[in-house]
Every structure is written in C-alpha cells, then in structure tokens.
Design an enzyme around this catalytic site. Sequence first.
Site, PDB file in Angstrom:
ATOM      1  N   ARG A  23     109.970  82.959 -47.426  1.00  0.00           N
ATOM      2  CA  ARG A  23     111.393  82.566 -47.458  1.00  0.00           C
ATOM      3  C   ARG A  23     112.284  83.706 -47.962  1.00  0.00           C
ATOM      4  NH1 ARG A  23     108.849  79.531 -45.142  1.00  0.00           N
ATOM      5  NH2 ARG A  23     108.450  77.328 -45.600  1.00  0.00           N
ATOM      6  N   SER A  66     116.474  71.863 -48.434  1.00  0.00           N
ATOM      7  CA  SER A  66     115.813  71.822 -49.745  1.00  0.00           C
ATOM      8  C   SER A  66     116.717  72.462 -50.791  1.00  0.00           C
ATOM      9  CB  SER A  66     114.516  72.620 -49.717  1.00  0.00           C
ATOM     10  OG  SER A  66     113.677  72.129 -48.727  1.00  0.00           O
ATOM     11  N   GLU A 110     117.264  76.778 -54.300  1.00  0.00           N
ATOM     12  CA  GLU A 110     117.111  77.533 -53.048  1.00  0.00           C
ATOM     13  C   GLU A 110     118.443  78.002 -52.432  1.00  0.00           C
ATOM     14  OE1 GLU A 110     113.923  76.667 -50.266  1.00  0.00           O
ATOM     15  OE2 GLU A 110     115.415  76.635 -48.685  1.00  0.00           O
TER      16      GLU A 110
HETATM   17  P1  NAP Z   1     105.248  68.865 -46.396  1.00  0.00           P
HETATM   18  O1  NAP Z   1     104.690  68.830 -45.028  1.00  0.00           O
HETATM   19  O2  NAP Z   1     105.437  67.610 -47.181  1.00  0.00           O
HETATM   20  O3  NAP Z   1     104.430  69.898 -47.294  1.00  0.00           O
HETATM   21  C1  NAP Z   1     104.837  70.165 -48.639  1.00  0.00           C
HETATM   22  C2  NAP Z   1     104.496  71.595 -48.941  1.00  0.00           C
HETATM   23  O4  NAP Z   1     103.111  71.787 -48.756  1.00  0.00           O
HETATM   24  C3  NAP Z   1     105.231  72.549 -48.036  1.00  0.00           C
HETATM   25  O5  NAP Z   1     105.996  73.384 -48.826  1.00  0.00           O
HETATM   26  C4  NAP Z   1     104.151  73.312 -47.301  1.00  0.00           C
HETATM   27  O6  NAP Z   1     104.212  74.709 -47.471  1.00  0.00           O
HETATM   28  C5  NAP Z   1     102.876  72.933 -47.975  1.00  0.00           C
HETATM   29  N1  NAP Z   1     101.885  72.643 -46.919  1.00  0.00           N
HETATM   30  C6  NAP Z   1     101.729  71.508 -46.216  1.00  0.00           C
HETATM   31  N2  NAP Z   1     100.698  71.607 -45.369  1.00  0.00           N
HETATM   32  C7  NAP Z   1     100.176  72.852 -45.536  1.00  0.00           C
HETATM   33  C8  NAP Z   1      99.116  73.569 -44.952  1.00  0.00           C
HETATM   34  N3  NAP Z   1      98.322  73.005 -44.005  1.00  0.00           N
HETATM   35  N4  NAP Z   1      98.888  74.835 -45.364  1.00  0.00           N
HETATM   36  C9  NAP Z   1      99.661  75.404 -46.306  1.00  0.00           C
HETATM   37  N5  NAP Z   1     100.685  74.778 -46.900  1.00  0.00           N
HETATM   38  C10 NAP Z   1     100.952  73.518 -46.536  1.00  0.00           C
HETATM   39  O7  NAP Z   1     106.628  69.682 -46.326  1.00  0.00           O
HETATM   40  P2  NAP Z   1     108.118  69.169 -46.124  1.00  0.00           P
HETATM   41  O8  NAP Z   1     108.831  69.279 -47.412  1.00  0.00           O
HETATM   42  O9  NAP Z   1     108.174  67.900 -45.337  1.00  0.00           O
HETATM   43  O10 NAP Z   1     108.673  70.330 -45.173  1.00  0.00           O
HETATM   44  C11 NAP Z   1     108.168  70.481 -43.873  1.00  0.00           C
HETATM   45  C12 NAP Z   1     108.174  71.942 -43.526  1.00  0.00           C
HETATM   46  O11 NAP Z   1     109.529  72.414 -43.471  1.00  0.00           O
HETATM   47  C13 NAP Z   1     107.446  72.794 -44.570  1.00  0.00           C
HETATM   48  O12 NAP Z   1     106.717  73.773 -43.911  1.00  0.00           O
HETATM   49  C14 NAP Z   1     108.591  73.383 -45.363  1.00  0.00           C
HETATM   50  O13 NAP Z   1     108.296  74.621 -45.953  1.00  0.00           O
HETATM   51  C15 NAP Z   1     109.633  73.542 -44.280  1.00  0.00           C
HETATM   52  N6  NAP Z   1     110.980  73.721 -44.807  1.00  0.00           N
HETATM   53  C16 NAP Z   1     111.486  74.997 -44.804  1.00  0.00           C
HETATM   54  C17 NAP Z   1     112.726  75.262 -45.315  1.00  0.00           C
HETATM   55  C18 NAP Z   1     113.239  76.672 -45.290  1.00  0.00           C
HETATM   56  O14 NAP Z   1     112.679  77.528 -44.609  1.00  0.00           O
HETATM   57  N7  NAP Z   1     114.274  76.952 -45.994  1.00  0.00           N
HETATM   58  C19 NAP Z   1     113.496  74.229 -45.839  1.00  0.00           C
HETATM   59  C20 NAP Z   1     112.959  72.939 -45.813  1.00  0.00           C
HETATM   60  C21 NAP Z   1     111.683  72.702 -45.311  1.00  0.00           C
HETATM   61  P3  NAP Z   1     105.191  75.685 -46.671  1.00  0.00           P
HETATM   62  O15 NAP Z   1     106.489  75.612 -47.384  1.00  0.00           O
HETATM   63  O16 NAP Z   1     104.542  77.013 -46.854  1.00  0.00           O
HETATM   64  O17 NAP Z   1     105.262  75.255 -45.269  1.00  0.00           O
END
Ligand code: NAP
Length: 361
Positions: free
Chosen positions: A165, A238, A346
């Site tokens: 990020r 987020s 963030e």
């Molecule tokens: P989620 O699927 O509930 O997962 C929670 C966290 O666990 C995420 O941060 C994700 O990491 C990590 N995770 C889940 N499965 C994984 C795997 N197989 N391997 C490694 N890490 C894993 O997440 P959520 O809050 O609903 O968000 C969905 C996705 O949207 C996530 O990837 C999240 O990062 C992304 N998102 C990105 C932004 C941004 O870029 N600003 C803002 C909001 C949400 P990661 O963060 O590394 O994916």
Amino acid sequence: MEILENVPLAGYTTFKIGGPARWFCEVKTPEETAEAFEFAHRQKTPVFVLGGGSNLLVSDRGFDGLVTKVCFKGKEILEENSEAVKIKVAAGENWDEIVEWTVKNGWWGLENLSHIPGSCGAIAVQNVGAYGQEASRVLVSTSVFDTTSKRFLELINSECQFGYRSSIFNKQARGRYVIFSVTLALSKKPTPILEYRDLVRAFAGKNPALAEIRQEIIKIRNLKYPFPVKAKNGNAGSFFKNINLDETGFNDLLARASASFGENAAQTLDKKTFRENNSHFKVPSAALIELCGLADLNVDGAKINHNQPLVIVNESGRASAKDVLSLAKEVIDSVLKTFGVKLQVEPILLGFSSEELKLVE
Ligand code: NAP
C-alpha cells in the site's frame, strides 16, 4: 485555466466532509499543471493534488493552499498481440470504469481490483491491492510532472518503489510528482487469482469466467464497503490499516486477547491472522475492533461500519471531520489499551492542525 477562491471541498471527497480550499483549479493538461504550480509558487502557498478524493479526510476548516484537481482523461491501447495488451490510462479516469472496460475486452489482471473507488492515478500512489492482486503487479510505468525539477518524466515500475500500500508517491517523495497517466500490462490468457477466503468460498472447484470474478468481487465488496457515491454513507474505504507484527509481538497480542476475552477469542484471532514464514504476522485490525466491542460505535454523525469495522461512515451525511477524528481516537485508544498495538490511520488527513493530528498519531 481558472483559479477559484474558497471552494468547498466536501463534494470532491467520497467522505463528503470538509471545509473550503483557499484556492482551487482543475487541470486538464500537463501544461496547466505546471501553470498551477507556478501560481502556488508566486502566492507562496502549498499545493494539494486531488484525484478521486476517495482516500482523503479534509478538516472542517478546509485547506489554506491551492487544491489542484487532476482531470486528465483518455485511454489507449499501446501494444497488443494474441497473448497480452499494454494500455495507457489517464490519471483522472475513474478506476472502476477502466476495470469494467478491461474485463469487457477479456483482458486479465484488474478483475480483483473491481469496485475500488477513486481515480487511476490514485491506484499507483497507494499501490492499491485487493484479494491477492495489487497495482504494482500490472503497472509498467507512470508519466509524471516532477514539481522539483519542473520536468515531465516517465517512471518505470522499479522507480516507483512499490511496497505494501505504498510507493514513492506517498512515501519517499510525497507531494513531489503529479501523475498524468499509468501504463498497465494485461493478459489475454486467463490468470485468475482465487486464493482469498471469500473467493475460495464462491469458486472452489470451479473455473469462473473473467466477468464472473468481477461480479463476485463487486458482490462481496458491496456487503463490506459501502460504495461512497451518495452524500449519506460517505466514507474513505478503510480508515485503519492492518497491523504487521513479528513473532514476539504476535504472541504478546494473543496473550492479551486470551486475558481479556478468553482462549476461544485468542484462537479465532490466530486463525484470522496471515503469516509469512512464521516471522511476519498480518493481523486484521477489523478483528481487534470487533473484539473491543466497537463495531457499532458512533460519534455524532460518524459511525463504525458494522460489516467492515475498518471503515468509518459519514452515517448522517452531516458528520464533521472532528466527529470522524474523535471516533477514530476512541477506537485507537481502546485497541491500544486492550492489545498494546496502535492502529494507524490510512487516509490522507488534509488541513488539520498538529494538535488535531496528535489525536490519531
Ligand atoms: P478480508 O478478505 O477480510 O481479509 C482481511 C485481511 O486478511 C486482509 O487485509 C488481507 O490482506 C488478509 N488476507 C486475507 N486472505 C489472505 C490470503 N489468502 N493471503 C494473505 N492475506 C490474506 O479483507 P477485507 O477487509 O474484506 O478486504 C478485501 C480486500 O480488499 C483485501 O485484500 C484488502 O486488503 C483490500 N482492500 C484494499 C484497500 C486499499 O488498497 N487501500 C482498501 C480496502 C480493502 P491484504 O490486505 O494483504 O489483502
């Protein structure tokens, strides 16, 4: 190019919060951007470059400087063969419309990044990622204006210094470059990334088509991240980052979870945490907020989003920036007291005094 005075910024952010910009202009070309920076230099005023306003909280007082809204438009195919395509997209284009366009064309690479609000430039700034994909994996280069040397440059992927990020644009050289366009390399051959739990649940044993993956991501994200198009329910995605810990830090966190909420809670937290080689632990901050019982907390018009507590929502449509920061402070303090870890904010915080920033830093 017209430079306006005292322009309310709330409507330019997905949070729908914030006071006016002292100066404001919309730039449509690189030359206009250079002109805007010259104006700011003459006025001895700071510049803030605004994209889609989707990762931004503006203070109630507004910003005492020049807000330069990036309005570069356009998309083109640079190269194409039977296996791959290289596209160039202007920074002011809406990201999700570009994702939709690529999916309709059968080009793989952006589908997991569906339904993320904001502009194409912002995707590079934050190295936006979701469901195992991130911008840096498809980004070839960015065209930028260097406000220090006053030159137009092409920065290749490695020069953007992408991290989790993060990039040169929001870390090492924050505020230095204005991004005009991003060049992306996509595949015509299927390259599905389906390892994340929500996608495993939807597609286990199946071979989904590109458009199906996009539809599923939109469905999942709609449940967790209210798409901030209306004034009510405005948000900046987020509001808090996830926590990264080493093994000692993680064991301490589990011990605290067990002491405060019992062994079952600690085990659940353990299961929800992602680890790399048992040395790096990524703890979902949403789980910590939930355990602290804060998933429905509100301060006046600002509220924690129950289905994804990392998000703060402008629930009433009339929340102030002060409400949002007060709510964030309550969450940060409570998580720190319970787990001994400090949540990081963030979104970019614009126009706040150092006293106000201390509440959340
Ligand atoms: P989620 O699927 O509930 O997962 C929670 C966290 O666990 C995420 O941060 C994700 O990491 C990590 N995770 C889940 N499965 C994984 C795997 N197989 N391997 C490694 N890490 C894993 O997440 P959520 O809050 O609903 O968000 C969905 C996705 O949207 C996530 O990837 C999240 O990062 C992304 N998102 C990105 C932004 C941004 O870029 N600003 C803002 C909001 C949400 P990661 O963060 O590394 O994916």
